[in-house]
Motif scaffolding. Sequence first.
Motif, short mmCIF file in Angstrom:
data_model
loop_
_atom_site.label_atom_id
_atom_site.label_comp_id
_atom_site.label_asym_id
_atom_site.label_seq_id
_atom_site.Cartn_x
_atom_site.Cartn_y
_atom_site.Cartn_z
N ASP A 124 0.81 -1.20 0.00
CA ASP A 124 0.00 0.00 0.00
C ASP A 124 0.85 1.26 0.00
OD1 ASP A 124 -2.39 -1.42 0.11
OD2 ASP A 124 -2.37 -1.51 2.29
N ALA A 125 2.09 1.13 0.41
CA ALA A 125 2.90 2.33 0.60
C ALA A 125 3.85 2.61 -0.54
CB ALA A 125 3.69 2.21 1.89
N ALA A 126 3.81 1.85 -1.59
CA ALA A 126 4.70 2.10 -2.70
C ALA A 126 3.97 1.87 -4.01
CB ALA A 126 5.92 1.18 -2.61
N PRO A 127 3.97 2.82 -4.94
CA PRO A 127 4.62 4.11 -4.78
C PRO A 127 3.87 5.03 -3.82
CG PRO A 127 3.38 4.09 -6.80
CD PRO A 127 3.29 2.69 -6.24
N SER A 128 4.54 6.15 -3.46
CA SER A 128 3.95 7.04 -2.45
C SER A 128 2.62 7.61 -2.90
CB SER A 128 4.93 8.17 -2.12
OG SER A 128 5.23 8.93 -3.27
N GLY A 129 2.43 7.76 -4.23
CA GLY A 129 1.18 8.32 -4.72
C GLY A 129 -0.02 7.46 -4.42
N GLY A 130 0.18 6.17 -4.14
CA GLY A 130 -0.93 5.29 -3.87
C GLY A 130 -1.24 5.12 -2.40
N ARG A 131 -0.59 5.90 -1.52
CA ARG A 131 -0.80 5.73 -0.10
C ARG A 131 -2.10 6.38 0.36
NH1 ARG A 131 5.29 7.44 1.63
NH2 ARG A 131 6.37 5.63 0.77
N ASP A 132 -2.61 5.87 1.46
CA ASP A 132 -3.79 6.42 2.11
C ASP A 132 -3.49 7.86 2.55
OD1 ASP A 132 -5.78 7.10 4.01
OD2 ASP A 132 -6.04 5.00 4.59
N PRO A 133 -4.38 8.83 2.28
CA PRO A 133 -4.13 10.21 2.70
C PRO A 133 -3.90 10.38 4.20
CG PRO A 133 -5.94 10.13 1.12
CD PRO A 133 -5.61 8.71 1.47
N VAL A 134 -4.47 9.47 5.01
CA VAL A 134 -4.23 9.58 6.44
C VAL A 134 -3.05 8.73 6.88
CG1 VAL A 134 -6.62 10.15 6.96
CG2 VAL A 134 -5.88 7.77 7.09
N GLU A 135 -2.35 8.15 5.93
CA GLU A 135 -1.13 7.39 6.23
C GLU A 135 -0.18 7.53 5.04
OE1 GLU A 135 -0.31 3.35 8.80
OE2 GLU A 135 -2.17 3.57 7.67
N PRO A 136 0.29 8.77 4.80
CA PRO A 136 1.03 9.03 3.56
C PRO A 136 2.51 8.73 3.60
CG PRO A 136 0.77 11.06 4.80
CD PRO A 136 0.06 9.98 5.58
N PHE A 137 3.03 8.25 4.75
CA PHE A 137 4.45 8.01 4.88
C PHE A 137 4.75 6.52 4.80
CE2 PHE A 137 3.35 11.40 8.14
CZ PHE A 137 3.44 12.44 7.23
N GLY A 138 5.99 6.20 4.44
CA GLY A 138 6.44 4.82 4.48
C GLY A 138 6.98 4.51 5.88
N TYR A 139 7.10 3.21 6.17
CA TYR A 139 7.57 2.79 7.49
C TYR A 139 8.81 1.92 7.35
CZ TYR A 139 3.03 4.50 8.97
OH TYR A 139 1.94 5.30 9.18
N CYS A 140 9.83 2.28 8.12
CA CYS A 140 11.14 1.66 8.03
C CYS A 140 11.59 1.25 9.43
CB CYS A 140 12.12 2.67 7.43
SG CYS A 140 13.85 2.16 7.30
N LEU A 141 12.30 0.15 9.53
CA LEU A 141 12.85 -0.29 10.81
C LEU A 141 14.34 -0.03 10.83
CD1 LEU A 141 12.41 -1.70 13.57
CD2 LEU A 141 13.00 -3.85 12.43
N ASN A 142 14.76 0.87 11.70
CA ASN A 142 16.19 1.05 11.96
C ASN A 142 16.60 -0.11 12.86
OD1 ASN A 142 18.57 1.94 13.60
ND2 ASN A 142 18.40 3.77 12.32
N THR A 143 17.62 -0.83 12.47
CA THR A 143 17.94 -2.07 13.17
C THR A 143 18.45 -1.87 14.59
OG1 THR A 143 20.15 -2.14 12.14
CG2 THR A 143 18.36 -3.34 11.03
N SER A 144 18.76 -0.62 14.98
CA SER A 144 19.12 -0.37 16.38
C SER A 144 17.99 -0.75 17.32
CB SER A 144 19.46 1.11 16.59
OG SER A 144 18.30 1.93 16.47
N THR A 145 16.76 -0.67 16.83
CA THR A 145 15.58 -0.93 17.66
C THR A 145 15.59 -2.34 18.22
OG1 THR A 145 14.32 0.70 16.40
CG2 THR A 145 13.05 -0.92 17.65
#
Length: 323
Positions: free
Chosen positions: A33-54
């Motif tokens: 749902d998050a790629a490409p960015s133009g196809g994202r939900d307007p209330v969730e327009p960002f992508g989500y990434c995991l920084n491995t430090s977590t």
Amino acid sequence: MKIAVGKRINRRSVLVTGAALSAVAAGAWSRSDAAPSGGRDPVEPFGYCLNTSTIHGQGIGIVRQIEIAAQAGYQAVEPWIREIDEYTRSGGSLDDLGKRIRDLGLTVESAIGFPEWIVDDVERRAKGLEELRRNLDIVARLGGKRLAAPPAGATDQAIAPLRAAERYRAILELGADAGVVPQAEVWGFSRSLGRLGEAMLVAMECGHSDACVLPDVFHLYKGGSEFGGIRLMAGDALHVLHVNDYPASPPREIISDAQRVFPGDGVAPLAALFRNLKTIGFRGFLSLELFNREYWKQDPLELARSGLEKTRAVVRAALANNG
């Protein structure tokens, strides 16, 4: 006002509603749902990434970290160079790791390294640039797009902004050769690039079309930056934002990285931040970066899932009525 570099630059307290949490629990979202960015939900327009430090503290290694990122539902990973080095020293192949990342449906939106590119000492800076080239090559071989460029080695040095801009341009040129973009990263405890405005100035004055800034919620707070300053940026000058939260206590002066908490569990003005990010056209990635040793006692998959669910819930609650 928007930053203009060269011709152009390429690249909480909130109330978490029951509806947002229900959407998360229902699994009403997937990586596709998050790629490409133009196809994202307007209330969730960002992508989500995991920084491995977590999930670094569990000692599971980079391969398992990327598997967990995919299993937990992230679209991207932000690995640390030192963890990749551990993998290759044990006989692992960068090409195999890159293929594994792609096969899992993930991208490498950024990576974390600490070359001393900004320091005044000529010899140290020369060694830093060699390390930077090595880091860029690693990221490129993984199919990655960007490398964090914090003011490593200069936390106690106040590098003049225009001098820092010249040095930032130099590493952007190295990045262009490798096909990987160094991002001027804000480090709130540093005397150089310690505030958002300083990083913006360095990017603005370097004169390179790939210039961009990498903010971090914790570091914006630690360095005393005004969160509203994000409004003065152009969305394509910002590709990744390190997302986290911080408690009301201890105070700013003594709070440490280890006290970062899940988004929504602290007092950071995340709702306003996410609304401003949407307004300026940011459609990049929120990369969950935590160093909480209490979290490292948890199962890493459950930790990664919790982090994504909490981040998404705050984003949706902030943007649900934001048009």
